[in-house]
Design a protein around this motif. Structure first.
Motif, PDB file in Angstrom:
ATOM      1  N   ILE A 164      35.272  -0.591 -32.565  1.00  0.00           N
ATOM      2  CA  ILE A 164      35.083   0.844 -32.316  1.00  0.00           C
ATOM      3  C   ILE A 164      33.924   1.056 -31.337  1.00  0.00           C
ATOM      4  N   GLY A 165      32.845   0.281 -31.523  1.00  0.00           N
ATOM      5  CA  GLY A 165      31.710   0.390 -30.608  1.00  0.00           C
ATOM      6  C   GLY A 165      32.085   0.053 -29.178  1.00  0.00           C
ATOM      7  N   LYS A 166      32.945  -0.989 -28.985  1.00  0.00           N
ATOM      8  CA  LYS A 166      33.358  -1.384 -27.639  1.00  0.00           C
ATOM      9  C   LYS A 166      34.118  -0.251 -26.950  1.00  0.00           C
ATOM     10  N   VAL A 167      35.033   0.388 -27.706  1.00  0.00           N
ATOM     11  CA  VAL A 167      35.830   1.456 -27.102  1.00  0.00           C
ATOM     12  C   VAL A 167      34.943   2.636 -26.696  1.00  0.00           C
ATOM     13  N   TYR A 168      34.032   3.045 -27.608  1.00  0.00           N
ATOM     14  CA  TYR A 168      33.140   4.146 -27.248  1.00  0.00           C
ATOM     15  C   TYR A 168      32.285   3.792 -26.033  1.00  0.00           C
ATOM     16  N   LEU A 169      31.914   2.497 -25.908  1.00  0.00           N
ATOM     17  CA  LEU A 169      31.148   2.069 -24.736  1.00  0.00           C
ATOM     18  C   LEU A 169      31.973   2.257 -23.466  1.00  0.00           C
ATOM     19  N   GLU A 170      33.253   1.876 -23.505  1.00  0.00           N
ATOM     20  CA  GLU A 170      34.109   2.044 -22.333  1.00  0.00           C
ATOM     21  C   GLU A 170      34.367   3.518 -22.030  1.00  0.00           C
ATOM     22  N   MET A 171      34.324   4.373 -23.077  1.00  0.00           N
ATOM     23  CA  MET A 171      34.528   5.812 -22.875  1.00  0.00           C
ATOM     24  C   MET A 171      33.258   6.498 -22.364  1.00  0.00           C
ATOM     25  N   GLY A 172      32.146   5.750 -22.293  1.00  0.00           N
ATOM     26  CA  GLY A 172      30.888   6.308 -21.818  1.00  0.00           C
ATOM     27  C   GLY A 172      30.065   7.001 -22.888  1.00  0.00           C
ATOM     28  N   GLN A 173      30.501   6.925 -24.168  1.00  0.00           N
ATOM     29  CA  GLN A 173      29.765   7.554 -25.272  1.00  0.00           C
ATOM     30  C   GLN A 173      28.832   6.495 -25.873  1.00  0.00           C
ATOM     31  N   ILE A 174      27.730   6.228 -25.159  1.00  0.00           N
ATOM     32  CA  ILE A 174      26.925   5.049 -25.480  1.00  0.00           C
ATOM     33  C   ILE A 174      26.152   5.192 -26.794  1.00  0.00           C
ATOM     34  N   GLU A 175      25.792   6.415 -27.178  1.00  0.00           N
ATOM     35  CA  GLU A 175      25.065   6.572 -28.448  1.00  0.00           C
ATOM     36  C   GLU A 175      25.980   6.260 -29.629  1.00  0.00           C
ATOM     37  N   LYS A 176      27.216   6.753 -29.599  1.00  0.00           N
ATOM     38  CA  LYS A 176      28.191   6.414 -30.637  1.00  0.00           C
ATOM     39  C   LYS A 176      28.455   4.910 -30.634  1.00  0.00           C
ATOM     40  N   ALA A 177      28.598   4.362 -29.421  1.00  0.00           N
ATOM     41  CA  ALA A 177      28.855   2.925 -29.297  1.00  0.00           C
ATOM     42  C   ALA A 177      27.728   2.123 -29.932  1.00  0.00           C
ATOM     43  N   LEU A 178      26.484   2.488 -29.635  1.00  0.00           N
ATOM     44  CA  LEU A 178      25.330   1.761 -30.176  1.00  0.00           C
ATOM     45  C   LEU A 178      25.292   1.852 -31.699  1.00  0.00           C
ATOM     46  N   GLU A 179      25.649   3.019 -32.245  1.00  0.00           N
ATOM     47  CA  GLU A 179      25.656   3.205 -33.702  1.00  0.00           C
ATOM     48  C   GLU A 179      26.624   2.222 -34.373  1.00  0.00           C
ATOM     49  N   TYR A 180      27.851   2.125 -33.869  1.00  0.00           N
ATOM     50  CA  TYR A 180      28.841   1.232 -34.484  1.00  0.00           C
ATOM     51  C   TYR A 180      28.502  -0.236 -34.245  1.00  0.00           C
ATOM     52  N   LEU A 181      28.013  -0.561 -33.043  1.00  0.00           N
ATOM     53  CA  LEU A 181      27.672  -1.957 -32.753  1.00  0.00           C
ATOM     54  C   LEU A 181      26.513  -2.440 -33.618  1.00  0.00           C
ATOM     55  N   GLN A 182      25.508  -1.585 -33.815  1.00  0.00           N
ATOM     56  CA  GLN A 182      24.385  -1.963 -34.680  1.00  0.00           C
ATOM     57  C   GLN A 182      24.839  -2.129 -36.127  1.00  0.00           C
ATOM     58  N   ALA A 183      25.790  -1.287 -36.557  1.00  0.00           N
ATOM     59  CA  ALA A 183      26.331  -1.430 -37.916  1.00  0.00           C
ATOM     60  C   ALA A 183      27.042  -2.767 -38.065  1.00  0.00           C
ATOM     61  N   SER A 184      27.797  -3.178 -37.037  1.00  0.00           N
ATOM     62  CA  SER A 184      28.485  -4.467 -37.067  1.00  0.00           C
ATOM     63  C   SER A 184      27.489  -5.618 -37.109  1.00  0.00           C
ATOM     64  N   LEU A 185      26.457  -5.534 -36.251  1.00  0.00           N
ATOM     65  CA  LEU A 185      25.464  -6.610 -36.181  1.00  0.00           C
ATOM     66  C   LEU A 185      24.702  -6.732 -37.497  1.00  0.00           C
ATOM     67  N   LEU A 186      24.320  -5.599 -38.101  1.00  0.00           N
ATOM     68  CA  LEU A 186      23.582  -5.611 -39.365  1.00  0.00           C
ATOM     69  C   LEU A 186      24.421  -6.239 -40.468  1.00  0.00           C
ATOM     70  N   LEU A 187      25.685  -5.838 -40.578  1.00  0.00           N
ATOM     71  CA  LEU A 187      26.571  -6.387 -41.604  1.00  0.00           C
ATOM     72  C   LEU A 187      26.816  -7.871 -41.372  1.00  0.00           C
ATOM     73  N   ASN A 188      26.906  -8.269 -40.106  1.00  0.00           N
ATOM     74  CA  ASN A 188      27.113  -9.679 -39.749  1.00  0.00           C
ATOM     75  C   ASN A 188      25.919 -10.528 -40.181  1.00  0.00           C
ATOM     76  N   GLU A 189      24.691 -10.059 -39.840  1.00  0.00           N
ATOM     77  CA  GLU A 189      23.480 -10.812 -40.182  1.00  0.00           C
ATOM     78  C   GLU A 189      23.247 -10.862 -41.697  1.00  0.00           C
ATOM     79  N   LYS A 190      23.693  -9.807 -42.386  1.00  0.00           N
ATOM     80  CA  LYS A 190      23.472  -9.737 -43.837  1.00  0.00           C
ATOM     81  C   LYS A 190      24.458 -10.606 -44.606  1.00  0.00           C
ATOM     82  N   ASN A 191      25.704 -10.745 -44.106  1.00  0.00           N
ATOM     83  CA  ASN A 191      26.747 -11.381 -44.897  1.00  0.00           C
ATOM     84  C   ASN A 191      27.303 -12.681 -44.316  1.00  0.00           C
TER      85      ASN A 191
END
Length: 672
Positions: free
Chosen positions: A213-240
C-alpha cells in the motif's frame, strides 16, 4: 562422497547463521531445526520436513542456502515416493531462485511443480504454483501472462475457500494493477489482502500488505500516506520477522520518500542500508533498485562523480536480472504452458463431443431407422435421374469456365509483369534521388576541420530524407552549421531539402550573408519566391536551426525558426528556443532573435529535428517525447564525444523496438 557434501553443507549454513547479524532473530528455531536435521537416527520424513522449514526461513535471508535445503528435501522425497513433499521442495527452490533474480530457472521449477500437482490433483499446490508463476511474470512486467495464472489460481482458491491463498491472489492482482498504473485498483486489492491477513493474524502477510500500500501511495505522489504505511511495515518486520526481502524493498521506498522531501542525509541512510542487506542476502532485483536510488540521491546532491560510481553496479545487476535472453525464455515458457493447457482442454472437449455425438446417433438410429431407409431409397432413385440429366450441362459449363480462367491467368501474369517493371523503375528513381541527396549533403570530415569534437546521427525514415544538415566554412576561424527539418518525408521531403540546400548556397556563398537571423529572413523570402507561395497558397517550408561558430573568439551565435537548440552541462540542460514558426509559407516572417554563448568544452551543443522525440516505442508503444529525449542528451554528455553517436543510435533502436519509424531522425552534437 555424499557424507563429505553433507558435512560441508551443514558447516556452511551454520557459519552463515552465526556470522550474519540479520539472521540472529531466528537462531532458536533455526538451531532446533538443525539439530533435527543432523540426527542420523531420525526418519527421512522428519528430515524432509526440517529441510523444508529451513529453506522457508532462509528464502529471503540467504536464498543460496534456501535452495540447497529445498533441493535436499526434493531428493529425499523422490527417493521415498513422497510426492506432496517433492512438489514443495521444487516450489521452494523456485522461490529461492526468484528472490535471487534468476527468473528463468525459477519459472522452470514452478512449471514443473504445477505439472506434478496437476497429475495428482493437489488443488492447493496447483494454486500456489499459479501464484508463483504469476509473481515471476510480474517481476518481468509480463502482466497479461500474470493475470492468466492469477485467474486460474482464483478459481481453485474459491473452490477450496482458502482465505490465505485468496490474500496472496489479491496481493498479486494489486501488483499487476500497480505495474499497469491503475493505482486506485491496486490500493483496493492490497487493502483487501490486508483485511484477510488481519483476520487470520498473519504477521508476515501484514508486513507485505502495508509495504504494498505504501508503494502505491508513493507512486501516486501521496508521500505522507506512503511513509505512514511503509513505517508500519518496517516496524512490524523488525518486531516479528526481520524478513530481508520486504525489509529491503521498504527501506528503498522510504529512501525515495526522503529524497522527494530533499532530506538527502536520511535518504542516503535508508538507501545504503537497503543496498547492504540486499547484496549480503543475494537479492539481485532488490540490490538493483537500491543502487539506482542511491545514484539518484547523489545526483540531486550535486555529487556527480559519486553518482557515476554506481553505474557499474547497476549494469551488473541489470544484466543478470533483465537480460533479453531471460525475457525471451520466460515468454517461451509462458506460451508453451498456455498452449499445452489449451491442447488438453481441446482434447477433453473433443472427447465429450464425440461421446455426445455417439449417443445422439444411437438414439436417432433406434427411433428413425425405418423412415430414413425409405427416404434414402426414394432420394437415391431421384438423384440418379437428376445427376444424369445435369451432368452434360455441368461439363459444358466447366469447359467454358476453364477457358475463361486460362485467359484471366494470362492477363494477370501480364499485369503483374507490368507492375513489377513499374515498381522497379520507381525504386531505381528513388535510389537515384538518394544518391543525389547524399552528394549534396556535406562531407562531415569538412565539419571536423573546424569543429573536431562533432558528429551527426542521421537516420532517414525512407530512402530519401526530409531532414538535412548543411555546413560552410566562411573564414579561417568561422563556420555556419545548420540543421533543417522540411515539410514531409520521403520523396516530397527530399525535394524540399534540395530546394533548401540550393537556397542556402545562394544566400551564404553568393550574397555573403553570415549572421544566423539574417540568413533565416533571406531564406524565408527565397523559398516564398522559388515556390510562388503567395500566388499558389503553398505552405511548404522547413523548421531550421542555424549556428555561426567562431573558434577564434570562442563564441557561438544561434537563431532558430521552429527549431530549438539544447545546451547540456554539469548543472543540467538549457533549451534555447527559436521562433515559433519555421521558414516558408504565405505568412510574414518575424525577425528572429540571436542568442550568443561561450563556446568551450564544458558544454555540449545539440541541434535536432523532432523525429527522435516523436518516435513510438517502449513497453507501452507510446511517444518518447521531448523531456525523455533531453534526458538521453544529458546521458550523452557524460560520454566521450566519439561514443555519443553510437549511444544515440542504440537508445533509439531500443526504444523503437518492433514499431515502425514514424519520421526522419537527425541529431547534431558538437563542443569546443
Amino acid at each position: 562422497m555424499r557424507l563429505i557434501f553433507f558435512i560441508l553443507f551443514i558447516t556452511t549454513t551454520l557459519s552463515y547463521a552465526l556470522s550474519n547479524p540479520k539472521s540472529s532473530y531466528q537462531v532458536p528455531k533455526f538451531d532446533s531445526l538443525m539439530r533435527v536435521f543432523e540426527k542420523q537416527e531420525i526418519s527421512d520424513s522428519l528430515r524432509i520436513n526440517a529441510a523444508l522449514q529451513l529453506s522457508w526461513l532462509n528464502r529471503n535471508i540467504s536464498p543460496d542456502n534456501a535452495f540447497l535445503y529445498a533441493k535436499i528435501s526434493e531428493d529425499l522425497s523422490r527417493r521415498n515416493n513422497l510426492i506432496f513433499e517433492e512438489i514443495r521442495g521444487i516450489s521452494y527452490q523456485g522461490i529461492a531462485l526468484r528472490n535471487k533474480g534468476e527468473y528463468q530457472r525459477a519459472m522452470q521449477l514452478f512449471l514443473t511443480a504445477l505439472e506434478k500437482a496437476t497429475k495428482i490433483d493437489s488443488k492447493e499446490d496447483q494454486a500456489y504454483a499459479h501464484i508463483n508463476i504469476a509473481s515471476v511474470n510480474i517481476y518481468q512486467e509480463n502482466f497479461d501472462e500474470a493475470t492468466v495464472h492469477l485467474e486460474l489460481a482464483e478459481v481453485i482458491a474459491n473452490i477450496l475457500k482458502d482465505k490465505r491463498i485468496l490474500a496472496y491472489i489479491d496481493t498479486n492482482y494489486g501488483r499487476v494493477y500497480q505495474g499497469s498504473e491503475l493505482f486506485n485498483k491496486a490500493v483496493f486489492c492490497f487493502k483487501e489482502a490486508l483485511l484477510k491477513r488481519e483476520e487470520m493474524d498473519d504477521n508476515y502477510g501484514q508486513i507485505v500488505s502495508y509495504a504494498d500500500i505504501g508503494k502505491v501511495y508513493l507512486e501516486m505522489g501521496q508521500i505522507e500516506k506512503a511513509l505512514e504505511y511503509l513505517q508500519a511495515s518496517l516496524l512490524l518486520n523488525e518486531k516479528n520477522l526481520h524478513d530481508a526481502d520486504n525489509m529491503v524493498s521498504t527501506l528503498t521506498d522510504i529512501a525515495v520518500i526522503y529524497r522527494e522531501k530533499q532530506d538527502y542525509q536520511k535518504a542516503n541512510f535508508f538507501g545504503t542500508k537497503a543496498a547492504n542487506i540486499s547484496v549480503e542476502s543475494g537479492l539481485k532485483h532488490m540490490a538493483l533498485n537500491a543502487f539506482i536510488e542511491l545514484k539518484n540521491i547523489e545526483r540531486l546532491r550535486g555529487r556527480f562523480k559519486k553518482a557515476l560510481e554506481y553505474d557499474d553496479k547497476i549494469e551488473i545487476y541489470k544484466d543478470s536480472v533483465f537480460s533479453e535472453e531471460v525475457r525471451m525464455k520466460l515468454a517461451e515458457m509462458n506460451v508453451r504452458y498456455l498452449v499445452e493447457q489449451r491442447v488438453k482442454e481441446n482434447e477433453i472437449l473433443k472427447k465429450d463431443k464425440e461421446i455426445n455425438e455417439i449417443m445422439l446417433q444411437r438414439q436417432t438410429i433406434i427411433l428413425f431407422s425405418a423412415v430414413v431407409l425409405i427416404i434414402i431409397l426414394v432420394l437415391f432413385v431421384y438423384f440418379l435421374f437428376i445427376e444424369n440429366k445435369n451432368k452434360k450441362v455441368v461439363n459444358h459449363k466447366l469447359q467454358n469456365q476453364k477457358g475463361e480462367l486460362e485467359l484471366q491467368s494470362i492477363e494477370i501474369q501480364r499485369i503483374n509483369s507490368l507492375l513489377k517493371e513499374k515498381s522497379q523503375d520507381m525504386m531505381d528513381s528513388i535510389n537515384y534521388a538518394k544518391g543525389i541527396q547524399s552528394a549534396i549533403l556535406p562531407n562531415w570530415s569538412n565539419v571536423k576541420q573546424l569543429i573536431p569534437n562533432s558528429y551527426v546521427y542521421f537516420n532517414p525514415r525512407d530512402i530519401v530524407s526530409g531532414d538535412f544538415y548543411w555546413f560552410k566554412q566562411v573564414s579561417l576561424h568561422q563556420g555556419i552549421l545548420i540543421a533543417a527539418d522540411c515539410t514531409g518525408h520521403g520523396v516530397p521531403g527530399g525535394f524540399m531539402s534540395m530546394v533548401g540546400e540550393t537556397a542556402l548556397e545562394y544566400i551564404v556563398d553568393s550574397q555573403k550573408i553570415f549572421e544566423p537571423a539574417d540568413i533565416l529572413a533571406e531564406l524565408h523570402a527565397r523559398l516564398s519566391s522559388m515556390l510562388s507561395q503567395k500566388k499558389s497558397g503553398n505552405m511548404d517550408g522547413m523548421e531550421i536551426g542555424i549556428c555561426l561558430i567562431d573558434t577564434y573568439q570562442n563564441i557561438i551565435k544561434f537563431s532558430g525558426a521552429g527549431m530549438s537548440m539544447t545546451i547540456v552541462e554539469n548543472e543540467g540542460h538549457e533549451i534555447v528556443k527559436g521562433n515559433q514558426r519555421g521558414v516558408g509559407g504565405v505568412y510574414s516572417f518575424s525577425t528572429s532573435s540571436t542568442h550568443t554563448f561561450e563556446f568551450d568544452n564544458s558544454k555540449m551543443f545539440f541541434l535536432y529535428s523532432d523525429g527522435y522525440a516523436d518516435q513510438f516505442g517502449g513497453p507501452k508503444g507510446k511517444k518518447l517525447k521531448s523531456p525523455n529525449f533531453r534526458k538521453i542528451l544529458e546521458a550523452c554528455y557524460q560520454l566521450p564525444v566519439k561514443d555519443q553517436k553510437k549511444f544515440l543510435s542504440t537508445q533509439f533502436d531500443a526504444w523503437k523496438g518492433d514499431e515502425d519509424q514514424v519520421d526522419d531522425v537527425m541529431v547534431i552534437g558538437f563542443t569546443a
